[in-house]
Design an enzyme around this catalytic site. Sequence first.
Site, PDB file in Angstrom:
ATOM      1  N   HIS A  61      -1.224   0.683  -9.178  1.00 21.32           N
ATOM      2  CA  HIS A  61      -1.767  -0.105  -8.422  1.00 21.32           C
ATOM      3  C   HIS A  61      -2.258  -1.071  -9.391  1.00 21.32           C
ATOM      4  O   HIS A  61      -3.565  -1.959  -8.859  1.00 21.32           O
ATOM      5  CB  HIS A  61      -2.789   0.807  -7.761  1.00 21.32           C
ATOM      6  CG  HIS A  61      -3.096  -0.456  -6.541  1.00 21.32           C
ATOM      7  ND1 HIS A  61      -3.172   0.629  -5.161  1.00 21.32           N
ATOM      8  CD2 HIS A  61      -3.193  -1.472  -6.652  1.00 21.32           C
ATOM      9  CE1 HIS A  61      -4.232   0.033  -4.322  1.00 21.32           C
ATOM     10  NE2 HIS A  61      -3.135  -1.016  -5.250  1.00 21.32           N
ATOM     11  N   ARG A  98       1.404  -1.465   0.319  1.00 24.15           N
ATOM     12  CA  ARG A  98      -0.122  -0.193   0.172  1.00 24.15           C
ATOM     13  C   ARG A  98       0.841   1.522  -0.367  1.00 24.15           C
ATOM     14  O   ARG A  98       1.926   1.306   1.006  1.00 24.15           O
ATOM     15  CB  ARG A  98      -1.175   0.390   1.569  1.00 24.15           C
ATOM     16  CG  ARG A  98      -2.456  -1.042   1.342  1.00 24.15           C
ATOM     17  CD  ARG A  98      -2.863  -0.334  -0.373  1.00 24.15           C
ATOM     18  NE  ARG A  98      -4.036  -1.119   0.732  1.00 24.15           N
ATOM     19  CZ  ARG A  98      -4.810  -2.258  -0.457  1.00 24.15           C
ATOM     20  NH1 ARG A  98      -3.888  -2.567  -1.147  1.00 24.15           N
ATOM     21  NH2 ARG A  98      -5.765  -2.285  -0.480  1.00 24.15           N
TER      22      ARG A  98
HETATM   23  P1  NDP Z   1      -1.538 -11.331   4.903  1.00 22.85           P
HETATM   24  O1  NDP Z   1      -3.253 -10.778   5.992  1.00 22.85           O
HETATM   25  O2  NDP Z   1      -2.169 -12.802   4.419  1.00 22.85           O
HETATM   26  O3  NDP Z   1      -0.623 -11.128   5.454  1.00 22.85           O
HETATM   27  C1  NDP Z   1       0.077 -10.099   5.826  1.00 22.85           C
HETATM   28  C2  NDP Z   1       1.288 -10.263   6.507  1.00 22.85           C
HETATM   29  O4  NDP Z   1       2.006  -9.426   6.980  1.00 22.85           O
HETATM   30  C3  NDP Z   1       2.037 -11.667   7.107  1.00 22.85           C
HETATM   31  O5  NDP Z   1       2.714 -11.943   7.260  1.00 22.85           O
HETATM   32  C4  NDP Z   1       1.699 -10.529   8.554  1.00 22.85           C
HETATM   33  O6  NDP Z   1       1.890 -10.874   9.675  1.00 22.85           O
HETATM   34  C5  NDP Z   1       2.353  -9.094   8.293  1.00 22.85           C
HETATM   35  N1  NDP Z   1       1.967  -8.118   8.906  1.00 22.85           N
HETATM   36  C6  NDP Z   1       1.381  -7.265   9.171  1.00 22.85           C
HETATM   37  N2  NDP Z   1       0.972  -6.836   9.936  1.00 22.85           N
HETATM   38  C7  NDP Z   1       2.798  -6.368  10.602  1.00 22.85           C
HETATM   39  C8  NDP Z   1       3.742  -6.089  11.550  1.00 22.85           C
HETATM   40  N3  NDP Z   1       3.245  -4.766  11.872  1.00 22.85           N
HETATM   41  N4  NDP Z   1       4.445  -6.072  11.445  1.00 22.85           N
HETATM   42  C9  NDP Z   1       5.089  -7.160  10.672  1.00 22.85           C
HETATM   43  N5  NDP Z   1       4.598  -7.747  10.183  1.00 22.85           N
HETATM   44  C10 NDP Z   1       3.274  -7.886   9.691  1.00 22.85           C
HETATM   45  O7  NDP Z   1      -1.778  -9.990   3.875  1.00 22.85           O
HETATM   46  P2  NDP Z   1      -1.304 -10.501   1.695  1.00 22.85           P
HETATM   47  O8  NDP Z   1      -0.292 -11.138   2.113  1.00 22.85           O
HETATM   48  O9  NDP Z   1      -2.776 -11.273   1.870  1.00 22.85           O
HETATM   49  O10 NDP Z   1      -1.498  -9.048   1.392  1.00 22.85           O
HETATM   50  C11 NDP Z   1      -0.462  -7.992   2.113  1.00 22.85           C
HETATM   51  C12 NDP Z   1      -1.160  -6.518   1.272  1.00 22.85           C
HETATM   52  O11 NDP Z   1      -1.002  -6.714  -0.306  1.00 22.85           O
HETATM   53  C13 NDP Z   1      -2.741  -6.257   1.279  1.00 22.85           C
HETATM   54  O12 NDP Z   1      -2.814  -5.776   2.388  1.00 22.85           O
HETATM   55  C14 NDP Z   1      -3.088  -5.520   0.032  1.00 22.85           C
HETATM   56  O13 NDP Z   1      -2.478  -4.173   0.968  1.00 22.85           O
HETATM   57  C15 NDP Z   1      -1.723  -5.390  -0.669  1.00 22.85           C
HETATM   58  N6  NDP Z   1      -2.305  -6.221  -1.814  1.00 22.85           N
HETATM   59  C16 NDP Z   1      -1.581  -5.332  -3.060  1.00 22.85           C
HETATM   60  C17 NDP Z   1      -2.261  -5.082  -4.186  1.00 22.85           C
HETATM   61  C18 NDP Z   1      -1.680  -4.909  -5.394  1.00 22.85           C
HETATM   62  O14 NDP Z   1      -2.189  -4.476  -6.582  1.00 22.85           O
HETATM   63  N7  NDP Z   1      -0.249  -3.805  -5.059  1.00 22.85           N
HETATM   64  C19 NDP Z   1      -3.068  -6.453  -4.601  1.00 22.85           C
HETATM   65  C20 NDP Z   1      -3.664  -7.569  -3.434  1.00 22.85           C
HETATM   66  C21 NDP Z   1      -2.885  -7.145  -2.054  1.00 22.85           C
HETATM   67  P3  NDP Z   1       1.454 -12.286  11.201  1.00 22.85           P
HETATM   68  O15 NDP Z   1       1.398 -13.250   9.460  1.00 22.85           O
HETATM   69  O16 NDP Z   1       2.894 -12.632  11.873  1.00 22.85           O
HETATM   70  O17 NDP Z   1       0.310 -11.698  11.270  1.00 22.85           O
HETATM   71  C1  OXD Z   2      -5.680  -4.942  -3.596  1.00 29.50           C
HETATM   72  C2  OXD Z   2      -6.265  -5.618  -4.298  1.00 29.50           C
HETATM   73  O1  OXD Z   2      -5.419  -4.730  -1.941  1.00 29.50           O
HETATM   74  O2  OXD Z   2      -6.030  -5.116  -6.097  1.00 29.50           O
HETATM   75  O3  OXD Z   2      -4.881  -3.469  -3.809  1.00 29.50           O
HETATM   76  O4  OXD Z   2      -7.267  -6.610  -3.831  1.00 29.50           O
END
Ligand code: NDP
Ligand code: OXD
Length: 315
Positions: free
Chosen positions: A278, A230
């Site tokens: 994005h 993000r």
């Molecule tokens: P998940 O919820 O599966 O994974 C999130 C990860 O981040 C986990 O490993 C979590 O740790 C870690 N995390 C969260 N908070 C912290 C913190 N404070 N410190 C350290 N680690 C942290 O999410 P996804 O993998 O499915 O997606 C991640 C992000 O990707 C989404 O939230 C979204 O913003 C972004 N995204 C962007 C897209 C794009 O087109 N650019 C498309 C899709 C998603 P733990 O497992 O230990 O809780």
């Molecule tokens: C996002 C998506 O979270 O495209 O950005 O899924």
Amino acid sequence: MALLIACSSRAEQFAAEIRALEPGLNLRIEPNVGQAADIEAALVWQPPPGLLARLPGLRLIVSVGAGVDGLLADPTLPKVPLVRFVDPDLTGRMAEYITLQVLYHQRRMSEFRDLQTQRVWRYLPEPAASDVRVGLMGLGVLGRAAADALRPFGYRLRGWSRTPKTVEGVVSFCGPEGLDAFLAETDILAVLLPLTQETRGLVNRGLLGRLSRHGRSPLLPGPALINAGRGGLQVDRDIVAALQSGELYAASLDVFETEPLPAASPLWQHPRVVVTPHNAAESAPAAIARYALRQWRAYNSGAALDHVVDRTRGY
Ligand code: NDP
Ligand code: OXD
């Protein structure tokens, strides 16, 4: 019962796919909400703030995005189950994006692109993948998929998450106490974190300055940053400053503090920055329609929902 689609883009495409799968469903597309009391489920991407609070019969919210920071920012968001989108279509696309950008920086493509614009035919030595350390910030669904995609190339993989993880071939670091050691062992940083109160602004000048200074392949000109999480995770001006100072050599950015990226941003023109709009993982409407209907059927049959957001954690 009716399903409302409230999406700032592609709403008609989602509707067409849902109708094809379930022709009898009473479907509404915002702003044509009709009788608000009929609506029991909503498929949403950037809905107008306050809209969902005006649906008294709402029982389920399905987010088109995997990230739900925008939805949670609305203090009026109804306290019904909120399900985020997790699907092989999205996951596969994100793994492709991260692999593409890691390869781009390992193979010094920004320099080759620069040489090409000058019509210069010059050999540049490139490090072997096995000499490059890739640090994945976030080891959730997408971070793990990126690790799976990168592993066959032989990269040395590190991951940073909130809680410790066991992922094949990935050295795990966690929490604020593990961050310095993680950064010190990272040549190419790929950010796949959710945007929460803890992670906002994390990718700033201080963090970029802690990326590996030692142990890097001499063939790598400097650290690279990839952010597909993000825009709010990063400070755009700090990235520009770190590129100018040499703390950061190159970057691939899919997300920005302000989207669309303002025309005046120096990131557009920087020779070693890749800008994408994005769309690292823009999912197919058919996959989103299938997922939304599956969640809705599960809810109605009393089965467990997938990927319900933990509102206290914020992801
Ligand atoms: P998940 O919820 O599966 O994974 C999130 C990860 O981040 C986990 O490993 C979590 O740790 C870690 N995390 C969260 N908070 C912290 C913190 N404070 N410190 C350290 N680690 C942290 O999410 P996804 O993998 O499915 O997606 C991640 C992000 O990707 C989404 O939230 C979204 O913003 C972004 N995204 C962007 C897209 C794009 O087109 N650019 C498309 C899709 C998603 P733990 O497992 O230990 O809780
Ligand atoms: C996002 C998506 O979270 O495209 O950005 O899924």
